[in-house]
Structures are given as C-alpha cells and as structure tokens.
Write an enzyme that holds these catalytic residues in place. Structure first.
Site, PDB file in Angstrom:
ATOM      1  CD  GLU B  53      -2.968  -0.168   2.488  1.00  0.00           C
ATOM      2  OE1 GLU B  53      -2.799   0.862   3.161  1.00  0.00           O
ATOM      3  OE2 GLU B  53      -3.656  -1.125   2.866  1.00  0.00           O
ATOM      4  CG  ASP B  64      -3.943   8.627   7.786  1.00  0.00           C
ATOM      5  OD1 ASP B  64      -3.828   7.408   8.029  1.00  0.00           O
ATOM      6  OD2 ASP B  64      -4.208   9.081   6.659  1.00  0.00           O
ATOM      7  CE1 TYR B 179      -7.635  -1.139   6.554  1.00  0.00           C
ATOM      8  CE2 TYR B 179      -6.206  -0.894   4.638  1.00  0.00           C
ATOM      9  CZ  TYR B 179      -6.416  -0.768   5.989  1.00  0.00           C
ATOM     10  OH  TYR B 179      -5.420  -0.277   6.793  1.00  0.00           O
TER      11      TYR B 179
END
Ligand SMILES: Cc1ncc(COP(=O)(O)O)c(C=O)c1O
Lengths: 405, 281
Positions: B53, B64, B179
C-alpha cells in the site's frame, strides 16, 4: 447560466448543491452521518422541535436581535441607507449561538452524551461550550494554537464554561487544522459523540442544517425592515469565513431577484500576495472536510493555509452552497484586506459606538466602498454578526499599543 | 471472488495455496525523501511484503493519526506530488511485475489531476488498486467508473460501524479485496480486540467472497500473527513510518540505514506469518 426558478430548493437528497456539497467522509463516519441526517429530517418536520428552538432563541439568546439604522455611518458614506442586523447583541456575542442551540437540541434528541466542536475565532467554541453548560453535556473544543494565542479572551471563556480545550499544532494551527482534529475525534467516538460544526460546511446534512438554524437572521430582517421602511432591502452584505452568518442572512432572500446580495471574503495581505482566505475569488473546486467546494490549494491538490487578521475568516474553504451561488451568479463575492477591515473596525467604533468583531468589519469595509455611490433611498442591510471584545487585544497589538492582559 | 487475472487476484490465490495470510505494508510515497522512499519500496517485496500500500501524500489526512500525518507532511515538504507518486510506481513496476501496488489516500489530489487522467496514468504506471479514504459508496462513482474501466480494483473500507444494512452497499462495487478497519478511530492509535475482529469478519464474509485485509493499530509481529489467524491479510503502516520518524537527523534528513531498519521490521513482521520473502527471485 440557465436561470433557475428557485435558488432555495437545495440541496438534493444526497446533499449536493449542483456539483458541490456531498458526503466525502471515511466509511467509519458514514453510518453516523446518515443517522444525523435522519434525525434532522425528522426534527425539521416536528413543530415541537422548532417551538423549543424559538423559545430558546427568545429567552436565552435574546432574539430577535435589533435591526439598527446606522445614522452616522450612513451620513459619513453619503449614499445608501445602512442598517446593521445586530447579531452581535446575541448572548455570547455572535450569530454562532443560533446554530449551536439548534444542534444541541438535535444532539439531545439523538441521545448523544458528549459534544465536540472546532473553533477559529473562538466564537463558535464559546457558543458550543455555552449550550453544553446549559444542557449539562461534556464538551471538547479543538482550537488551533495560533488562534488560541490571538483569541485568548475566548479561550478563557470556554474554560470557565467547563469545556476542555484541545490545542492543535498541525498545519498553521488555525481553523482547518482544528476541523481535521475534530473529525478524527468523531471517528474515534462514534457512539456517544455529536459533532457541532460551526459553519455551513462539512458533510451533508450540516451545510443545510446550519443554514436552516441561521436563517432566523434573514427572516427577522425581512420582517423588521418591512416594519421600519415598509419594504424589502435593496442589498445585503455579510462577511464569509465558512459562510454561516452570510447564508443565514441571504437564504431567505435568494428568490427575491431584486435584492442584490454580496458576500465578503478575507483578502488578508492582498489577493496578489497569496496570503488571504478568499476561496471563491482565488481558489478552485476541490474536496475537503466532507464536502466539495472552492478551496485554496496547490496545483497538486494540497490544501493551502489561509491568512486573515480575523481568526473567524481564516479558513481555506467555504460552504458548498456559496460555491453553487457563486457559479450561478446569484450572489456576488468580493474581498477585503486586513488593513481595510482594521480601518472599518475603528471607524465603526468611533462613529456608532459599536465595536465590531474583525469578521463583520470586513463586511463593513465593503459597505464603505460601495454605499457612497448608491442612491439615498437604497436600503442596505449588513450583518453585524459579532462584537469585537474578543479582538481588542489583537487589535491593540497590531496598532502597537501595549495592554496588560 | 477476486479476478485471477490481476496481480491482486494472483497474489491472494498464491497465498491461499501457501495456506497463509498475507502481509500488507503501508508507507507513504516520498517519505522522507524520494531516494529513501525508492530504496524502501524496492526492498519491500524481498523483506516479505505480499502487497504494497503506497500512500499518496495529502496535506489534510483526516483519518490518520500523528504517525501517518507526519509521514505525509515529510513527503510533501520534500516535494512529493501525485504525479511523482505515479512515476515511482512505474519505476517499481519495471523492476517487479508481481507485487500488487495499491494507492491509498484522499480524493482531492486525484480530483485536481482529473479522474480520467488519473485512471489512465495509474493504469500505465502499473497500479493495481485504490483505497480512497474519503470516497464512501455515496460519492465514489465519479472515480470508481474510470478506475474500473482502466482495470484498477477499488478497495473499500469497512468499519465496525458498517452494519448488515450498510455492507451490501459497500461490497457492491468492491473488487480485489476488502479492507476492514478494525477499530472506530484513526490510524496508529488503538489496537482491536481479536475476538471482535473475528466476529466482524464472519459478518463481512456473509456479504462477500473477496479476501479481507485487516488494518489500523497493528504494530508487532505478534499482532500480525494474531490477525493472520482470522484474516486473509494484515496491514501495518504507522509502525513502519515510525521507523522513518525515529531515524531523522535534527534537520529532518534521513540518517544512514533508515531503509534497512524499516525493511528489517518488515522481515520480522513477515516471519510471524511464514512469509519469509523468498518469492521474489
Ligand atoms: C463574529 C464572526 N463572524 C463570522 C465568522 C465566520 O463564520 P461564518 O462565515 O460561518 O459566519 C465567525 C467565526 O468564527 C465569527 O466569530
């Protein structure tokens, strides 16, 4: 551009105003966003919700705020008849509380037990901390470090109100960074937390919801001006950070085609210097903070940090509905520099005995530019959306005056 | 099921044949600078990364935590752009035609480049998949369609908040793999409870036959092994970019041996799941 029948029908079901708006959030947040939307849709159709909203507006906020004829400034400018919508007289000193009352009522309806908010000038933070105190709900406010420094009176007010202030050092430590951090908090606390966004931006339904709460401003203006002058305004002027006070004033008049509507962005040191917050004047469409809208950004799509003397306007984006109204031409968007705003701040204080916040000082600076050229029977309403107490230290510093804090 | 013709499909088929889960490594393109990033990227397959990734740096990485935020900002500060990220993938592809590369990031830089131009350039560079954090199914079509036409898989995030009503909406457009974000939170913070992950994966598997990679909060070889016992792949990101952060001089320049240190951690992580990294000859 094709002429629309109405400018007041947006957004569509997916939260889009033309290509703008939408729900650009991480999947973790998506179910929550849908839940907020559902709750708001239900509340909007519930007369009891609005009864409570208007009762709080009247008894707690102190609405309706006066519509005041600024006689001395009108004479000074020598043209249009200038009225101020006195939202700086609201409890907590700005328009922000109209929205936080609405959202806290929704949060309670949804059974949420914790509130988060982002703030720039601290006005939205104070307004959020205030309603959290009122309803006894724990409150966490994210605020950029730069803003904490330049808006210290508001930081102390929030602390007194019982809020936790989390300083954000990322980026330039201003509103954009605070909003990133609030969104990160929300992702981590989806079960119990309601995010009270402070302007007409963010993922759907926030832009529409915040607008609906702030529309109390424009609705009152219509009534009050009718009472004072027997007719509608000829023009409306408001400053734009994210655009909530402006949208609140503008939205009820969007379909009154004979009303000229002007939004004033912050030109900072000047558009040509690149140090400004004029997203519409100098940005281009992009995606940030859950919506597509005009953004200040690089050719590579990296978001730029804005600059404005006014912490409340220091945001590189703008609410998506404004982007749409810019593209279709219904609203004019102009910009005003730090210096012009500072001059208007002093002028207003001396001539009207009203210390404006630096944000509406931008709107006034534009009024100063155009009022003189307009006929004496032109009715102009400017949103005095906040008072300047929070800014006196920062202004003193800029004017080179030492105050002991 | 995955498409057996794609690099992602082939890699998951190979993992299945080896009866083990895969290791997915996340690093940001251009972190801390282009040269070091290239060294890291080229070394990843040999160190034991089964899938790569590659983060497309963005100024405002909303989902994040501090580690990946810092990583993104380091890359941007040193001049990284989306174009250069695609160039880096193309270079890698010349050297390695097997290891899948999935670009992960936020939509705005892609939107500014233009979705059609981006899809074409990504395809030409040898990109296999996309994870775009802020494009939920509700907004994804404008990029999903050009990506699909270019043969690029769209990997969707699912989260603990994705319930049985939500999952069909997500898997409808998914290909390559799914995911699973194992926590409600941002990258590099908390770690999930393995029992919760197992329950969630069972639920997701009722909706899709695609392989499932699990990420967020996985940092140690032990955690990788634990996740590998229930998932098709484990994703490690913050722990890797932290190695970069810990090996910068006071000016922010990488110290010698940063890439080796990072790759050594990858080898440790891979060892726990039997991925010794011999597959790249
Ligand atoms: C007094 C005042 N006006 C305006 C703004 C800008 O926000 P908006 O454009 O949403 O009205 C702020 C924000 O903090 C403010 O405090």
């Amino acid at each position: 551009m094709t002429k629309l029948n109405t400018y007041r029908a947006g957004p569509d079901e997916a939260g889009h105003f033309g290509i703008y708006g939408g729900r650009f959030v991480a999947e973790t947040l998506m179910p929550l966003i849908l839940e907020v939307e559902k709750a708001y849709t239900e509340a909007k159709d519930d007369p009891a919700f609005w009864d409570e909203f208007h009762s709080q507006m009247k008894h707690y906020v102190g609405r309706p705020s006066p519509l005041y004829f600024a006689r001395r400034l009108t004479e000074h400018f020598g043209g249009a008849k200038v009225y101020f919508k006195r939202d700086e007289l609201n409890h907590t000193g700005a328009h922000k509380i109209n929205n936080t009352i609405g959202q806290i009522l929704l949060a309670r309806r949804m059974g949420k037990t914790r509130v988060i908010a982002e703030t720039g000038a601290g006005q939205h933070g104070v307004a959020t901390a205030t309603v959290c105190a009122l309803f006894d709900i724990p409150c966490v406010v994210y605020m950029g470090e730069t803003d904490i420094e330049r808006q210290s009176p508001n930081v102390f007010r929030m602390k007194l109100l019982g809020a936790d202030i989390v300083p954000v050092s990322a980026g330039t430590g201003t509103l954009k960074d605070a909003m990133n951090e609030a969104l990160r908090d929300w992702v981590a606390n989806v079960d119990d937390t309601f995010y009270i966004i402070g302007t007409v931006a963010g993922p759907h339904p926030y832009p529409a919801m915040v607008r609906d709460f702030q529309a109390v401003i424009g609705n009152e203006v219509r009534e009050q001006l009718h009472e004072a002058e027997g007719r509608k305004p000829d023009s409306l002027v408001a400053c734009i950070g994210g655009g909530s006070n402006a949208m609140g004033l503008f939205h009820p008049f969007l379909d009154d085609k004979d009303v000229r509507i002007i939004g004033v962005e912050a030109a900072g040191h000047g558009i040509e210097t690149g140090e400004h917050c004029a997203s519409l004047t100098a940005g281009k469409p992009g995606v940030l903070h859950g919506n597509r809208t005009y953004l200040l950004q690089t050719d590579d799509g990296q978001i730029l940090d804005g600059h404005s003397i006014s912490a409340g306007l220091d945001y590189p984006g703008i609410g998506p509905e404004h982007s749409w109204l810019f593209d279709n031409g219904r609203v004019e968007y102009v910009s005003v520099t730090d210096k012009e705003a500072l001059d208007a701040f002093q002028l207003c204080t001396k001539m009207e005995g009203i210390i404006p916040a630096l944000e509406p000082a931008h709107a006034l600076a534009h009024v100063a530019k155009i009022a003189g050229d307009l006929p004496k029977d032109h009715l102009m309403v400017m949103n005095m959306c906040g008072r300047g107490d929070k800014d006196v230290f920062a202004v003193a510093r800029i004017l080179g005056i030492e105050l002991s804090q | 099921m995955t498409n057996p013709e794609t690099r992602i499909g082939k890699r998951f088929a190979a993992l299945k044949a080896e009866r083990r889960a895969g290791l997915v490594t996340f690093v940001t393109a251009g972190d801390p600078d282009m040269e070091t990033s290239r060294e890291i990227l080229f070394g990843l397959p040999g160190a034991g990364a089964d899938l790569i990734e590659l983060g497309m740096p963005f100024s405002d990485p909303m989902a994040d935590g501090p580690s990946i935020q810092a990583s993104s900002l380091r890359a941007l500060k040193n001049g990284m752009t989306l174009k250069k990220t695609l160039d880096l993938v193309a270079e890698f592809r010349n050297a390695d035609n097997d290891t899948p590369v999935v670009l992960m990031g936020y939509y705005n830089p892609i939107y500014i480049l233009g979705v059609d131009a981006f899809a074409a350039e990504a395809q030409a560079a040898g990109v296999d998949g996309l994870i775009i954090v802020d494009l939920p199914p509700e907004e994804v079509d404008e990029l999903w369609k050009p990506a699909r036409d270019a043969g690029i898989d769209f990997i969707f995030l699912t989260a603990p908040t994705s319930d049985d009503a939500r999952l069909p909406v997500i898997v409808k457009r998914a290909s390559g793999f799914i995911y699973y974000v194992s926590i409600t939170g941002i990258t590099g913070t908390r770690s999930a409870d393995i029992a919760d992950v197992e329950t969630a994966l069972k639920r997701i598997r009722k909706h899709t036959g695609l392989p499932i990679a699990v990420g967020f909060g996985i940092k140690t070889p032990e955690q990788v092994a634990e996740i590998a016992s229930v998932a098709d792949a484990a994703v490690v990101g913050s722990a890797l970019v932290d190695v970069i952060a810990a090996n910068l001089d006071p000016d922010g320049k990488p110290e010698k041996g940063v890439a080796e240190k990072l790759l050594a951690l990858v080898a440790d992580l891979a060892a726990g799941i039997g991925g010794a990294g011999e597959k790249v000859a």
